[in-house]
Design an enzyme around this catalytic site. Sequence first.
Site, PDB file in Angstrom:
ATOM      1  N   ASP A  93       0.860  -1.193   0.000  1.00 24.72           N
ATOM      2  CA  ASP A  93       0.000   0.000   0.000  1.00 24.72           C
ATOM      3  C   ASP A  93       0.893   1.239   0.000  1.00 24.72           C
ATOM      4  O   ASP A  93       2.099   1.136   0.180  1.00 24.72           O
ATOM      5  CB  ASP A  93      -0.898   0.014   1.261  1.00 24.72           C
ATOM      6  CG  ASP A  93      -0.062  -0.108   2.525  1.00 24.72           C
ATOM      7  OD1 ASP A  93       0.155  -1.249   2.977  1.00 24.72           O
ATOM      8  OD2 ASP A  93       0.426   0.924   3.027  1.00 24.72           O
ATOM      9  N   ASP A 152       0.509   3.695   2.239  1.00 24.43           N
ATOM     10  CA  ASP A 152       0.262   4.339   3.530  1.00 24.43           C
ATOM     11  C   ASP A 152      -0.701   5.522   3.291  1.00 24.43           C
ATOM     12  O   ASP A 152      -1.276   5.646   2.213  1.00 24.43           O
ATOM     13  CB  ASP A 152       1.581   4.756   4.217  1.00 24.43           C
ATOM     14  CG  ASP A 152       1.418   4.814   5.719  1.00 24.43           C
ATOM     15  OD1 ASP A 152       0.686   3.983   6.281  1.00 24.43           O
ATOM     16  OD2 ASP A 152       2.013   5.706   6.357  1.00 24.43           O
TER      17      ASP A 152
HETATM   18  N1  LIG Z   1       1.049   1.237   5.802  1.00 22.51           N
HETATM   19  C1  LIG Z   1       1.599   0.388   6.666  1.00 22.51           C
HETATM   20  N2  LIG Z   1       2.043   0.809   7.870  1.00 22.51           N
HETATM   21  C2  LIG Z   1       2.640  -0.068   8.724  1.00 22.51           C
HETATM   22  N3  LIG Z   1       2.793  -1.362   8.471  1.00 22.51           N
HETATM   23  C3  LIG Z   1       2.357  -1.826   7.287  1.00 22.51           C
HETATM   24  N4  LIG Z   1       2.378  -3.045   6.750  1.00 22.51           N
HETATM   25  C4  LIG Z   1       1.822  -2.982   5.523  1.00 22.51           C
HETATM   26  N5  LIG Z   1       1.430  -1.724   5.251  1.00 22.51           N
HETATM   27  C5  LIG Z   1       1.755  -0.984   6.338  1.00 22.51           C
END
Ligand SMILES: Nc1ncnc2[nH]cnc12
Length: 310
Positions: free
Chosen positions: A227, A229
């Site tokens: 992703d 974030d």
């Molecule tokens: N955005 C995220 N923040 C922290 N850990 C993750 N693991 C996968 N995506 C994450």
Amino acid sequence: MSSNSDSYPHPVRIAVIGGTGLQSLPNFTHVATLNIKTPWGTPSSPISVLHHPSPTSGDPIPVAFLSRHGLHHELAPHEVPSQANIAALRSVGVRTIIAFSAVGSLQEPIKPRDFLIPDQIIDRTKGIRPFTFFEGGMVGHVGFADPFDNSIGEIVRKCGHSLSGEDVRLHDKGTLICMEGPQFSTRAESNMYRSFGGSVINMSALPEAKLAKEAEIAYQMICMSTDYDCWHESGDVNVEMVMGNMKANAENARRFVGAVLDELSKEEHADVVEAKHLEGQMKFAGGITAPAGRSDKAKEGIEWLFPGYF
Ligand SMILES: Nc1ncnc2[nH]cnc12
Ligand SMILES: CSC[C@H]1O[C@H](OP(=O)(O)O)[C@H](O)[C@@H]1O
């Protein structure tokens, strides 16, 4: 040997710690399940010993597999018993760990489903996870300037590049932010981590990497971006998004791990895999407490981890 044997007669040098979405390694022959108790408790899951055919001789090479969050993902990042995990792996002979992690991307060019081999970490955990073997009457200070093992890292990068193509994109280095969680970051935090120079973010690299370093185990994480974030305009991260990308790319993740195991199994890497370059470092880094100041409990744990060292 039957697949439900509860012991394994030889040292197992290589381990894979599987993270979110990588709770097993199919296509390897399962030869034993080890339930190990350590002075720091029991590991996240039993250790599976898998046989992997050596690419050169065809002989079976044993690999230990441990599921970081438990067999059913029942352990939150702050509940993972990393001391027990690392101690148990060392006790079966492990000297090299390939750790897998689902991460959020903090940089536009690192797209979801890309792989990244981190070379640095910024610790944003909150001190609530047990993070050392050296405490309670036995002090140790190990260098952590390079949290990942450069020699293993180079081998992993080479393997990743051999798979690079339309389907697999690899970033050779980057700074991993390890946050506490289990909640994802706020938008302000996500932007702050970008301003720190962070490349990717997870909740699992620490204290795992610190404890591996203390245990004289060569440790390298393989990150897979799931992703962007929440700093990114494409939408906030959620578990569905993480699992969707993980699932869609699981085959590539397994191919990557398989290629790394193939390479590590070659005789030419035996010294690196056995972490000869780390052997004995804790005799000095962990020997700072004079014998008169060592507690029985601390001595017992350290003796279990490093028989005959102190
Ligand atoms: N955005 C995220 N923040 C922290 N850990 C993750 N693991 C996968 N995506 C994450
Ligand atoms: C399910 S999203 C957050 C979760 O995913 C990562 O797990 P792992 O590193 O074990 O693959 C991250 O660190 C969080 O634990």
